[in-house]
Design an enzyme around this catalytic site. Sequence first.
Site, PDB file in Angstrom:
ATOM      1  N   ASP A   1      -1.502   3.851  -7.254  1.00  0.00           N
ATOM      2  CA  ASP A   1      -1.364   3.551  -5.709  1.00  0.00           C
ATOM      3  C   ASP A   1      -1.792   2.177  -5.499  1.00  0.00           C
ATOM      4  OD1 ASP A   1      -2.450   3.728  -3.413  1.00  0.00           O
ATOM      5  OD2 ASP A   1      -4.237   5.280  -3.779  1.00  0.00           O
TER       6      ASP A   1
ATOM      7  N   LYS B   1      -0.362  -1.081   6.295  1.00  0.00           N
ATOM      8  CA  LYS B   1      -1.539  -1.918   5.644  1.00  0.00           C
ATOM      9  C   LYS B   1      -0.741  -3.348   5.157  1.00  0.00           C
ATOM     10  CE  LYS B   1      -4.093   1.640   3.504  1.00  0.00           C
ATOM     11  NZ  LYS B   1      -5.199   2.168   4.381  1.00  0.00           N
TER      12      LYS B   1
ATOM     13  N   GLN C   1      -3.846  -0.615  -1.571  1.00  0.00           N
ATOM     14  CA  GLN C   1      -4.615  -1.948  -1.237  1.00  0.00           C
ATOM     15  C   GLN C   1      -4.278  -3.570  -2.318  1.00  0.00           C
ATOM     16  OE1 GLN C   1      -6.968  -2.198   1.045  1.00  0.00           O
ATOM     17  NE2 GLN C   1      -7.097   0.219   1.409  1.00  0.00           N
TER      18      GLN C   1
ATOM     19  N   CYS D   1     -12.962   7.564   2.997  1.00  0.00           N
ATOM     20  CA  CYS D   1     -12.221   8.608   2.410  1.00  0.00           C
ATOM     21  C   CYS D   1     -12.337   8.615   0.916  1.00  0.00           C
ATOM     22  CB  CYS D   1     -10.526   8.296   2.511  1.00  0.00           C
ATOM     23  SG  CYS D   1     -10.300   8.714   4.338  1.00  0.00           S
TER      24      CYS D   1
ATOM     25  N   HIS E   1      -9.026   6.939  -3.490  1.00  0.00           N
ATOM     26  CA  HIS E   1      -8.907   7.363  -2.087  1.00  0.00           C
ATOM     27  C   HIS E   1      -8.603   8.950  -2.231  1.00  0.00           C
ATOM     28  CE1 HIS E   1      -7.327   7.918   1.709  1.00  0.00           C
ATOM     29  NE2 HIS E   1      -7.855   6.809   2.110  1.00  0.00           N
TER      30      HIS E   1
HETATM   31  C1  LIG Z   1      -6.340   3.155  -1.947  1.00  0.00           C
HETATM   32  C2  LIG Z   1      -5.694   3.835  -1.006  1.00  0.00           C
HETATM   33  N1  LIG Z   1      -4.787   4.899  -1.288  1.00  0.00           N
HETATM   34  C3  LIG Z   1      -4.338   5.794  -0.025  1.00  0.00           C
HETATM   35  C4  LIG Z   1      -4.429   5.490   1.100  1.00  0.00           C
HETATM   36  C5  LIG Z   1      -3.909   6.399   1.920  1.00  0.00           C
HETATM   37  O1  LIG Z   1      -3.197   5.407   2.904  1.00  0.00           O
HETATM   38  P1  LIG Z   1      -2.368   6.201   4.110  1.00  0.00           P
HETATM   39  O2  LIG Z   1      -3.580   6.531   5.120  1.00  0.00           O
HETATM   40  O3  LIG Z   1      -1.605   5.166   4.780  1.00  0.00           O
HETATM   41  O4  LIG Z   1      -1.747   7.208   3.690  1.00  0.00           O
HETATM   42  C6  LIG Z   1      -5.548   4.341   1.268  1.00  0.00           C
HETATM   43  C7  LIG Z   1      -6.075   4.208   2.679  1.00  0.00           C
HETATM   44  O5  LIG Z   1      -6.934   3.578   3.181  1.00  0.00           O
HETATM   45  C8  LIG Z   1      -6.143   3.649   0.489  1.00  0.00           C
HETATM   46  O6  LIG Z   1      -6.881   2.687   0.716  1.00  0.00           O
END
Ligand SMILES: Cc1ncc(COP(=O)(O)O)c(C=O)c1O
Length: 394
Positions: free
Chosen positions: A187, A213, A190, A352, A111
Amino acid sequence: MNVSRLREDFAVLSDVIYLDSAATSLTPEPVLKSVEDYYRHFRANVGRGVYRQAQLADQRYRLAHNKLAEFVAASGGTTVFTRNATESINLVAQGLSWKRGDRVVTTLLEHHSNLLPWMKLKSQGVELEIIKPDREGRIDTAEFERAINDDVRLVATTHVSNVLGTVLPVREISDLCRENGAMYLLDAAQSAPHLPLKVDILGCDFLCFSGHKMLGPTGTGVLWMKDESPVQPLLSGGGMVDQVFEESFSIKKGYEGFEAGTPDVGGGIGLGAAADYLQKVGLAEVHNHEMMLTQRLLMGLQEIEGLEIYGPADLRDRSGVVSFNIRGLLPHEVALMLDQAKSIAVRSGHHCCMPLMRHLGLDHGTVRASVYLYNTEEEIDLLLQTLESIARLA
Ligand SMILES: Cc1ncc(COP(=O)(O)O)c(C=O)c1O
């Protein structure tokens, strides 16, 4: 897991087929109630007042941190509340001190939130290697073996791709990091909401995820650090200091040192309630339920003529995030049609992940359906029927 019973906790489900939990999840009644309780009955600032109401707010906010540490089975380390996974990752990227020639390894599955903070370090002379996935969105462990050597200071990968659902070989990556003296940032945006995680088994140094999430309030996220000492806080100010002199100050140990200013107290307490909710249902059950729905979805999608599915073909290599396109239609058109026809909410576009989309030759991105504990087989079947009608007309 009694899905029809737990659906009663999500009032909005009577109006929508919600298949966009990878973007943000819905909020169950116990979480709403915990936030409301704070605002109605014991709203006060934390870490400041001595009166009973302030003590209660402080105690509940601290307890919420403990609940989130337990949620990822952390017996030590520091669990900091942030606004989202993005802030958690930035806190580490900006909080570590870098020197020219340091190397960071990441992947093209990331992301933007786990790519841009590392790209920004290039201005400090940090070298960035981005490992590319194959056409199915998988990265062979050999690629990590090649890239991770003793020049590497930090490896940052996602656990699960938010576009293709690919599950990365986290344990192999963390072993390579340990062997080569590199730090590992995982990270888990997900994965933490969907399967039981144990930081010791994952073997990471930093774990980042979003509260919103995982049934928590929006504007909540988590950063767990195995060792907080090399990381400087992003912000300085009230609440994070032990002593302040005219020339210097000393920072509190633990999460407070990283949460300058008044935090989102109600959000944090709500996030603690979300962790309780998920643990009561059982993360293993949540995962099994999602995999059953994902299998049904993938099998149904394969039958639709003119529809292309992206991501690993093998169910064992993926999670409940499924991307696809219908030939002749843009992803946004398909998403709009699903909403208009049957109130089905899915995400469309680049998710993203623009460099990944370019790598896969998907200029307009994909349609993405993502499942969670409250989704049902009937909802998946309705999605499939509606997609079939859309594909027939395209
Ligand atoms: C894999 C991953 N990392 C980071 C993020 C960023 O999350 P946030 O928008 O809560 O900062 C997302 C959001 O969709 C994501 O799917």
